[in-house]
Design a protein around this motif. Structure first.
Motif: not given
Ligand SMILES: *[C@@H]1O[C@H](CO)[C@@H](O)[C@H](O)[C@H]1NC(C)=O
Ligand SMILES: *[C@@H]1O[C@H](CO)[C@@H](O)[C@H](O)[C@H]1NC(C)=O
Ligand SMILES: *[C@@H]1O[C@H](CO)[C@@H](O)[C@H](O)[C@H]1NC(C)=O
Ligand SMILES: *[C@@H]1O[C@H](CO)[C@@H](O)[C@H](O)[C@H]1NC(C)=O
Ligand SMILES: *[C@@H]1O[C@H](CO)[C@@H](O)[C@H](O)[C@H]1NC(C)=O
Ligand SMILES: *[C@@H]1O[C@H](CO)[C@@H](O)[C@H](O)[C@H]1NC(C)=O
Length: 308
Positions: A42-43, A48-52, A114-119
């Motif tokens: 959203s501009g 986010y943290l990503i853990s493999i 707009n966290d729905l867009q974020f996800v």
């Protein structure tokens, strides 16, 4: 009939397709490590943290677990709290800890993100960068993050991409105050029925009361049994107001909704001694420890419910 040489070429081409699908890890990411990723949504620059996970294999389809932090908390704290990157509990799924703007989430009164867009943007990016098992994308979170987990389950688009949901001490805000928490209508527009839902709540929770709240942040919080029964009804379970009650530990009851093939599709776990905490037998960041660990129960629940 193909000549032998042609068969060999076909086999080679197939192998090449398979290895093309086996994507390599993005720059800076490695197995067993957690990385901070910035993404435009959203501009706005979001992170986010990503853990493999240890068992990650680029040639396999990999499931994803989202874990949303509570209000006033952050992604790092949520990784510690929810333990989804602890290989003792999860060695197979990518864990994602998104960071909320102003340390909270869409759906919490006053929040305009707009966290729905974020996800959606995170999911699109993951599906581009990895061979994601799109039938095994799951969501969990605590407090405001538990509320947002419910918002995802109620969303007409994302509830079709995320297979199962597990809020902990969830704040399920409903706009408007002055409601009756036991009977208030809960707005929800999922894309499908039979949405798997597992919730944990403490009777000693003074932040998000088990009995609900007719006015918190000028909004309404439903009573937890009413909220669970509303999910059982939405999921079209037989006798949605009725559950089978069992013991988990001396102070914890498990309320299981549904019968036959649907048994356990909606589960609510009530701990009479728990406050506003993530149930864990060892300290993970909340004030108190509990008589059980929620995280392995959540992961077992998730694994029972891939998208069909
Ligand atoms: C991730 O990176 C952003 C931008 O550099 C930073 O503001 C944020 O604090 C970082 N998050 C974590 C958890 O390290
Ligand atoms: C997250 O919160 C913890 C505890 O308050 C703090 O130590 C840490 O720096 C924070 N991390 C980020 C990236 O803001
Ligand atoms: C974050 O907080 C600031 C300051 O209160 C506010 O102006 C802004 O609208 C908030 N952002 C969101 C997404 O709610
Ligand atoms: C409802 O929320 C308000 C505002 O946070 C709080 O003062 C009150 O104690 C809460 N009531 C219950 C029953 O939890
Ligand atoms: C499950 O049923 C018992 C007995 O009727 C009731 O006391 C309890 O509140 C129910 N739990 C939920 C989550 O609905
Ligand atoms: C759960 O355990 C408590 C204490 O051990 C006991 O009093 C209660 O009857 C049990 N409830 C169920 C539903 O098994």
């Amino acid at each position: 009939m193909f000549p032998e040489a042609f068969k060999y070429l076909l086999l080679l081409a197939t192998l090449q397709l398979v290895s093309a699908a086996a994507k390599t890890l993005p720059q800076g990411q490695s197995i067993g490590a957690t990385t901070n990723v910035t993404i435009q949504s959203s501009g706005i620059d979001r992170t986010y943290l990503i853990s493999i996970p240890p068992k990650f294999d680029a040639g396999d389809l990999t499931p994803v677990i989202f874990s949303f932090h509570g209000g006033e908390e952050n992604a790092t704290e949520q990784q510690e709290l929810s333990q989804f990157s602890n290989s003792e509990f999860n060695d197979f799924a990518i864990a994602i800890y998104p960071q909320g703007i102003n340390k909270t989430w869409q759906g919490v009164p006053g929040d305009s993100a707009n966290d729905l867009q974020f996800v959606t943007d995170i999911l699109d990016q993951l599906e581009q960068q990895f061979s994601i098992d799109t039938a095994r994308i799951w969501a969990s979170g605590k407090s405001d993050g538990g509320g947002f987990t419910n918002t995802l389950a109620c969303d007409s688009t994302l509830s079709a991409r995320i297979a199962a949901f597990a809020p902990v001490s969830g704040a399920f805000y409903i706009p408007g105050s002055g409601c009756d928490p036991e009977t208030v209508t809960i707005p929800c527009n999922p894309a499908r029925t039979r949405i798997p839902m597992l919730e944990f709540h403490g009777l000693k929770d003074k932040t998000v009361s088990y009995a609900g709240n007719s006015s918190r942040k000028n909004a309404c919080l439903p009573a937890i049994p009413h909220w669970a029964q509303a999910w059982a009804a939405r999921d079209e379970l037989a006798n949605p107001t009725v559950n089978v009650t069992s013991n988990l530990t001396a102070d914890t009851l498990v309320y299981t909704f549904g019968t036959g093939a649907d048994e356990g599709l909606v589960v609510q776990v009530t701990d009479s001694k728990l406050a506003h905490d993530w149930p864990s037998t060892v300290p993970v960041g909340d004030k108190e420890t509990a008589s059980f660990n929620a995280t392995p129960i959540i992961i077992e629940f998730f694994q029972k419910y891939p998208l069909l």
